[in-house]
Design an enzyme around this catalytic site. Structure first.
Site, PDB file in Angstrom:
ATOM      1  N   ASP A  80       0.849  -1.157  -0.008  1.00  0.00           N
ATOM      2  CA  ASP A  80       0.029   0.231  -0.190  1.00  0.00           C
ATOM      3  C   ASP A  80       0.912   1.103   0.066  1.00  0.00           C
ATOM      4  O   ASP A  80       1.704   1.643   0.909  1.00  0.00           O
ATOM      5  CB  ASP A  80      -0.853   0.063   1.407  1.00  0.00           C
ATOM      6  CG  ASP A  80      -1.786   1.310   1.208  1.00  0.00           C
ATOM      7  OD1 ASP A  80      -2.565   1.338   0.178  1.00  0.00           O
ATOM      8  OD2 ASP A  80      -1.588   1.923   2.416  1.00  0.00           O
ATOM      9  N   GLU A 137      -1.301  -1.523  -6.005  1.00  0.00           N
ATOM     10  CA  GLU A 137      -2.454  -0.806  -6.656  1.00  0.00           C
ATOM     11  C   GLU A 137      -2.169  -0.210  -7.803  1.00  0.00           C
ATOM     12  O   GLU A 137      -0.948   0.363  -8.093  1.00  0.00           O
ATOM     13  CB  GLU A 137      -2.990   0.128  -5.652  1.00  0.00           C
ATOM     14  CG  GLU A 137      -3.873  -0.549  -4.580  1.00  0.00           C
ATOM     15  CD  GLU A 137      -4.395   0.498  -3.522  1.00  0.00           C
ATOM     16  OE1 GLU A 137      -5.610   0.601  -3.724  1.00  0.00           O
ATOM     17  OE2 GLU A 137      -3.882   1.247  -2.959  1.00  0.00           O
ATOM     18  N   CYS A 180     -14.679  -9.140   8.339  1.00  0.00           N
ATOM     19  CA  CYS A 180     -15.877  -9.538   7.891  1.00  0.00           C
ATOM     20  C   CYS A 180     -16.286  -9.311   6.432  1.00  0.00           C
ATOM     21  O   CYS A 180     -17.215  -9.754   5.999  1.00  0.00           O
ATOM     22  CB  CYS A 180     -16.885  -8.921   8.868  1.00  0.00           C
ATOM     23  SG  CYS A 180     -16.993  -7.148   8.780  1.00  0.00           S
ATOM     24  N   ASP A 212      -3.359   1.492   6.912  1.00  0.00           N
ATOM     25  CA  ASP A 212      -2.389   1.232   5.854  1.00  0.00           C
ATOM     26  C   ASP A 212      -2.344  -0.489   5.960  1.00  0.00           C
ATOM     27  O   ASP A 212      -2.155  -0.809   4.852  1.00  0.00           O
ATOM     28  CB  ASP A 212      -1.211   1.992   6.062  1.00  0.00           C
ATOM     29  CG  ASP A 212      -1.307   3.696   5.881  1.00  0.00           C
ATOM     30  OD1 ASP A 212      -2.195   3.891   5.368  1.00  0.00           O
ATOM     31  OD2 ASP A 212      -0.614   3.924   6.571  1.00  0.00           O
TER      32      ASP A 212
END
Length: 402
Positions: free
Chosen positions: A188, A272, A328, A353
């Site tokens: 990230d 990303e 979840c 992060d």
């Protein structure tokens, strides 16, 4: 299994006065030929909707040398001039294929001063390089050795804004893939921490530009006080350029070490697909984003993964890595940038992060396992629809620009 790749090795060198004068003339002629050929092509394209080929540009160059006005073009090596026309041809090919914008003119002040020599225009003997039209070999500082038994196929000589001279040798190199490992990492990108890894490790942002900001501002103030066109202004400009060069060199060195470590330690690297161009429109973050240089880090990861047999997976830019609960699967509706830690409704407490890096890794591994073009689904408890939009992308073989 080894593979053959073209690899550029860049070194600094110190020319003699005669070599510096000859190379400076060559740089000027290369820029002139490129701009004049571009002017002719532009006139033909917009005036007659006619495309001019490289062969036609080369024939025009021969005629230019016969004129009294441009006779000095015959005084420098013809190879860099021909290479300039080939570069222009490639630029137009990219334009017509809609891969790039229309070619632009080379500026004396803003464009990089460089000249490219192919095998017929330089002599390589006993580890010494001699260019056409020069009598002595270049005084190169061999900061690292060339691969044993290889010879350069193309030589590019350049001079940066700080007045430093560089030579880049393009060679055929044999790359041995790194040993296979089971490790995988999600990355990230950030500003406070340059990158956060899915392992929980945060690598601090060195902020090279900020560290030299006072020195840069002082040099720029001195430059602004000098009269335009004066020798003192040129000296002040070089001082500013040296500060910029110092920043860029340290940043590049840090990114090389970081990218090499990530590729060496992990079989799969997941990142990303950030739109840095859009982020630069935010005036509050533009300076910090530019200093972080995420695009350069991604480029290094791409070609190093291709070289050493690693897999690079690129996650779609719209994947909600920060807002997605890794426990979840719930996606938060809003998560402002100033919120660095948040608690999900399931009770899980997330570091923004680290959670994003782990989500990036999970999505990347799922995409890699499912295959190209498959987008793994993860249900959102808030919307009942898929919260993942991602696109696996593998690195292709390539080399960094010299």
């Amino acid at each position: 299994m080894t593979q053959q790749v073209k690899r550029a090795f860049k070194y600094r060198f110190y020319p003699t006065n005669e070599q510096a004068a000859e190379l400076s003339r060559t740089f000027g002629c290369v820029r002139l030929v490129y701009n004049k050929a571009l002017e002719e092509r532009t006139r033909a394209w917009y005036g007659e909707q006619r495309r001019v080929s490289y062969v036609q540009s080369s024939a025009a160059l021969t005629q230019w040398k016969k004129t009294e006005e441009l006779a000095f073009l015959a005084e420098v090596s013809s190879v860099p001039l021909q290479q300039a026309l080939r570069h222009l041809q490639a630029a137009f090919a990219n334009f017509f294929a809609q891969r790039a914008k229309y070619p632009r003119y080379k500026s004396r002040k803003k464009s990089r001063a460089s000249a490219e020599y192919t095998r017929s225009a330089f002599k390589w003997r006993d580890g010494k390089l001699t260019l056409a039209k020069t009598a002595q070999p270049l005084d190169i500082r061999w900061s690292r050795p060339l691969p044993e038994g290889v010879e350069p196929t193309t030589v590019t000589v350049s001079r940066d804004a700080a007045g430093r001279w560089f030579v880049s040798l393009l060679c055929e190199d044999t790359i041995t893939p790194a040993s296979t490992t089971t490790q995988a990492v999600g990355i990230d990108a950030g500003i406070t921490s340059l990158v956060t890894l899915s392992t929980g490790e945060k690598i601090a942002n060195p902020k090279h530009e900020r560290r030299d900001r006072a020195r840069l501002a002082r040099a720029q103030r001195e430059l602004s006080r000098k009269a335009k066109g004066s020798a003192n202004r040129e000296k002040a400009r070089v001082k500013v350029a040296r500060v910029h060069a110092r920043i860029a060199d340290r940043r590049r060195d840090f990114l090389h070490k970081l990218s090499t470590r990530l590729v060496r330690e992990n079989q799969t690297v997941v990142i990303e697909d950030l739109t840095v161009r859009n982020l630069l429109r935010n005036h509050s973050l533009a300076r910090a984003v530019s200093d972080a240089s995420w695009t350069e880090l991604r480029s290094m990861l791409e070609y190093k993964c291709a070289w050493y047999g690693r897999e690079l997976v690129v996650i779609d830019r719209f994947f909600p890595s920060s807002k997605l609960c890794g426990v979840c699967g719930t996606v938060r509706e809003k998560l402002p940038l100033n919120v660095r830690e948040w608690t999900c409704g399931c009770g899980a407490v997330h570091d923004r992060d680290v959670n994003a890096a782990r989500n990036i890794l999970a999505a990347g591994l799922a995409a890699s396992a499912c295959g190209d073009g498959v987008r793994p689904q993860r249900e959102s408890s808030r919307t009942g629809r898929s919260s993942v939009k991602q696109e696996p992308q593998r690195a292709t073989a390539g080399i960094p620009r010299p």
